[in-house]
Write a protein that holds these residues in place. Structure first.
Motif, mmCIF file in Angstrom:
data_model
loop_
_atom_site.group_PDB
_atom_site.id
_atom_site.type_symbol
_atom_site.label_atom_id
_atom_site.label_comp_id
_atom_site.label_asym_id
_atom_site.label_seq_id
_atom_site.Cartn_x
_atom_site.Cartn_y
_atom_site.Cartn_z
ATOM 1 N N UNK A 223 0.828 -1.205 0.000
ATOM 2 C CA UNK A 223 0.000 0.000 0.000
ATOM 3 C C UNK A 223 0.862 1.255 0.000
ATOM 4 N N UNK A 224 1.923 1.244 0.797
ATOM 5 C CA UNK A 224 2.793 2.416 0.855
ATOM 6 C C UNK A 224 4.164 2.020 1.362
ATOM 7 N N UNK A 225 5.096 2.915 1.181
ATOM 8 C CA UNK A 225 6.463 2.739 1.663
ATOM 9 C C UNK A 225 6.839 3.945 2.507
ATOM 10 N N UNK A 226 7.430 3.685 3.657
ATOM 11 C CA UNK A 226 7.901 4.767 4.523
ATOM 12 C C UNK A 226 9.402 4.621 4.713
ATOM 13 N N UNK A 227 10.146 5.661 4.388
ATOM 14 C CA UNK A 227 11.589 5.665 4.609
ATOM 15 C C UNK A 227 11.880 6.331 5.950
ATOM 16 N N UNK A 228 12.768 5.729 6.712
ATOM 17 C CA UNK A 228 13.142 6.306 7.997
ATOM 18 C C UNK A 228 14.428 7.112 7.843
#
Length: 270
Positions: A223-228
């Motif tokens: 659904x989505x990608x989150x970069x830290x």
């Protein structure tokens, strides 16, 4: 160890009908890459196909369609060389010591290693996980966190380029999970391996990962990608920062609706 590039392309998995029930489209299509030496986590609601995804990548389950390439090897129905897998279940043999449990796989693998090479690898792994004082202890004499470190060390001694982990700390209390997260980050930095982690914990995913992929309810898709923004030498200390809380909140905002859908799916099945 050296991390490898991993490519997952248009991966799907459908389970055939059983006892007259409809086939279950569990996963996909899913496509993503993992960069060499990257720590990537996947989160998603229960039943979305996270573990199925990991089993396909590990070669433990054959996908219905799509492909997985680890380094320059296409995964096809068996665990490729250079891949290590850590599961949630404590799989230590109760009649073997820590030292014997960690060396078991090396002694019984298809690759014959000299006894001194096995000893060296086991000693290095035990030192890395900080259990030097417990190498002669049996699993029943260890805490849950220690037993899980043994499971990780048993994978490390094979010197994998790619480590897959399915909820390895799921049975531990929150405090121990944080400490084990620090241990895992230390191991990741020391090994240089590419790491793929499945977890239900949004906090764990944000703490440990360079990137987090959030999946939809079944059939699971990205659904989505989150970069830290964390540095490679991060520790659990970042969990007290405002930015950490913001990222967890952002991830939960993405996952909230999918979790509701997954709950509704399970109620229909029940």
């Amino acid at each position: 160890m050296n991390g490898v590039h991993v490519t997952v392309s248009d991966l799907t998995r459908t389970f055939e009908s059983v006892h007259g029930q409809q086939p279950v489209h569990a996963l996909g299509p899913v496509s993503f890459d993992i960069n060499p030496g990257e720590f990537l986590s996947v989160v998603g609601p229960s039943g979305c196909g996270k573990s199925t995804l990991m089993e396909c990548i590990a070669g433990l389950t054959t996908p219905t369609s799509g492909s997985i390439v680890v380094g320059d090897v296409t995964v096809s129905g068996e665990v490729p060389a250079g891949v290590g897998v850590v599961f949630q279940e404590n799989a230590a043999f109760p009649w073997l010591t820590v030292n014997e449990n960690i060396s078991f796989g090396l002694k019984h693998s298809n690759v014959s290693l000299p006894a001194n090479e096995i000893r060296t690898r086991v000693d290095e792994a035990i030192e890395l996980i900080g259990l030097q004082a417990f190498k002669s202890h049996y699993p029943s004499q260890l805490s849950g966190g220690m037993r899980q470190r043994v499971a990780i060390a048993r994978t490390l001694v094979t010197k994998p380029d790619f480590i897959l982990m399915d909820e390895p700390f799921g049975a531990l209390d929150p405090q121990t999970r944080l400490l084990m997260g620090d241990e895992l980050l230390k191991i990741w930095r020391a090994s240089g391996a590419t790491v793929f982690l499945i977890t239900h914990s949004l906090e764990e995913a944000v703490l440990l990962s360079d990137r987090v992929l959030a999946m939809t309810a079944r059939p699971g898709k990205i659904k989505t990608e989150i970069k830290t923004p964390w540095s490679k030498d991060r520790t659990s200390d970042i969990s007290s920062s405002p930015q950490f809380g913001q990222l967890v909140s952002e991830l939960w905002g993405v996952m909230r609706e999918e979790s509701k859908i997954a709950m509704a799916q399970s109620e229909r099945i029940a």
